[in-house]
Design a protein around this motif. Structure first.
Motif, short mmCIF file in Angstrom:
data_model
loop_
_atom_site.label_atom_id
_atom_site.label_comp_id
_atom_site.label_asym_id
_atom_site.label_seq_id
_atom_site.Cartn_x
_atom_site.Cartn_y
_atom_site.Cartn_z
N PHE A 123 56.98 40.87 15.99
CA PHE A 123 57.26 40.55 14.72
C PHE A 123 55.82 39.88 13.78
O PHE A 123 55.29 39.16 14.58
CB PHE A 123 58.43 39.37 14.60
N HIS A 124 55.65 40.66 12.86
CA HIS A 124 54.39 40.35 12.26
C HIS A 124 54.34 39.98 10.65
O HIS A 124 53.55 39.77 9.99
CB HIS A 124 53.36 41.64 12.36
N GLY A 125 55.68 39.75 10.31
CA GLY A 125 55.72 39.53 8.82
C GLY A 125 56.78 40.42 8.19
O GLY A 125 57.30 41.33 8.65
N ARG A 126 56.78 40.14 6.86
CA ARG A 126 57.92 40.96 5.98
C ARG A 126 57.24 41.65 4.60
O ARG A 126 57.83 42.33 3.93
CB ARG A 126 59.00 39.99 5.46
N THR A 127 55.97 41.81 4.69
CA THR A 127 55.24 42.33 3.73
C THR A 127 54.75 43.96 3.96
O THR A 127 54.98 44.17 5.15
CB THR A 127 53.92 41.81 3.16
N SER A 128 54.23 44.68 3.40
CA SER A 128 54.12 46.07 3.51
C SER A 128 53.52 46.63 4.81
O SER A 128 54.54 46.90 5.40
CB SER A 128 52.92 46.57 2.44
#
Length: 376
Positions: A123-128
């Motif tokens: 899991f590294h984030g929710r952006t592009s």
């Protein structure tokens, strides 16, 4: 106007918090063993932290990055001192997703490649690009799926080399302890091997320390246990103790140029004041040493717990893996025992991410509640 309904909410409304406790509108006292997704590092409402932000706000709270901000330099020096990541350079932003986004962008600029290698359960984030490198198809929109990302099993060096030798990968992004995925980690041999492969095939190694950084594992960063030197280190959550701030540490082999990266709010005066307070408190109260001691106590108590399959993680980034799903157990801990804990992609894992100021007494309270619920 209603809120865009994307969060499943517990029926709790916090209005006050102090150190490791949160109080709701009914004055019910909750033990916070989750720290709002590992954000609360130095405890809620620490007086030094409050004073630092208040004093700064009375001077100047914000101006853009088009002018000098000595607090950024001060933060960079303190960060290098405590982390011992000498010679790295600092770029400040606002969140973990933004940190990873900039890390991936910088890797692509530096190598002139566009592929990314990531790991299953990451899991590294929710952006592009950050969400494209996250192993969760449910949160990846078609526009994100345009990114070229390969996912392999954590610990599989052979699979890593098979992808890297194709010559299209700008970056390998990895959590040395997976957070949302369920506290999995691999061996020092694997992490060191991955670093060697990145150098061999001209890909940058990005250590995602968004959740594990700022002393949570007992080391300043979780990768330091494995004696590797990432090209870029991303950080955020515990960095500001609740004030929005993120950043990347950048190896000096990666050269800066005007306009290469940018941000409006990143590194503002209030954010720097918040993060400086966090670092000063970690140092003054010797919280990294404290984390190690409390973690040892936690692991010893965990061995006494029935139906426990495995204990995962390090420091105060911990997971209790049972032989049953923990969703109902979490609800009982919250509503019956007034203890906040976290979930993971692994439905059997209870995540423990408390403020670093937690004591043995608080850990004991958790295990007493767990034993009672498991017995019943």
């Amino acid at each position: 106007m209603s809120l865009f309904n994307v969060y499943p909410l517990f029926d709790i409304t916090p209005i006050f918090a102090k150190d490791v406790f949160v109080y709701d509108k009914n004055n019910t006292k909750y033990l916070d063993l989750y720290g709002g997704h590992a954000v609360i590092s130095i405890g809620h409402s620490h007086p030094t932290y409050i004073s630092s932000i208040t004093n700064q706000l009375q001077k100047i709270g914000f101006y853009s990055n088009s002018v000098q901000n000595p607090l950024q330099e001060k933060l960079a020096q303190k960060l290098i001192q405590l982390s011992n990541c000498k010679n790295y350079e600092l770029f400040l932003c606002n969140s973990g997703a933004e940190a990873n986004e900039n890390a991936l962008k910088l890797a692509s600029f530096h190598t002139q490649k566009k592929g990314v290698l990531a790991f299953k359960n990451s899991f590294h984030g929710r952006t592009s690009a950050a969400v494209a490198a996250t192993d969760n198809a449910k949160i990846i929109a078609p526009i994100n799926a345009q990114q070229k990302v390969n996912f392999i099993e954590l610990g599989d060096l052979e699979a890593a080399e098979n992808i890297l030798k194709q010559g299209n990968t700008c970056a390998v992004i990895i959590e040395c302890i997976q957070g949302v995925g369920g506290l999995d980690e691999s061996t020092t041999l694997f992490y060191q091997g991955l670093e060697i492969l990145c150098k061999k095939y001209n890909s940058l190694l990005i250590a995602d320390e968004v959740q594990a950084g700022f002393g949570r594992t007992g080391d300043f960063f979780s990768f330091q246990k494995h004696l590797i030197t990432p090209d870029i280190i991303s950080m955020a959550k515990g960095m500001g103790n609740g004030f929005p701030i993120g950043g990347i540490l950048i190896h000096p082999k990666i050269k800066a140029s005007y306009g290469l990266l940018g941000t409006t709010f990143g590194g503002n005066h209030l954010a720097c004041s918040a993060s400086l307070a966090v670092l000063n408190i970690i140092e003054k109260e010797q919280l990294m040493q404290h984390v190690t001691k409390i973690s040892e106590y936690f692991l010893a108590e965990a061995k006494k717990l029935p139906k426990l399959k495995n204990t995962k993680g390090r420091g105060l980034m911990l997971g209790l893996e049972f032989d049953f799903p923990v969703a109902e157990l979490r609800k009982k801990l919250i509503y019956k025992h007034h203890i906040f804990t976290g979930s993971a992609a692994n439905p059997n894992v209870l995540r423990i991410l408390p403020p670093l100021t937690i004591t043995k007494q608080h850990i004991k309270q958790l295990f007493e509640a767990l034993k009672k619920e498991i017995h019943e």
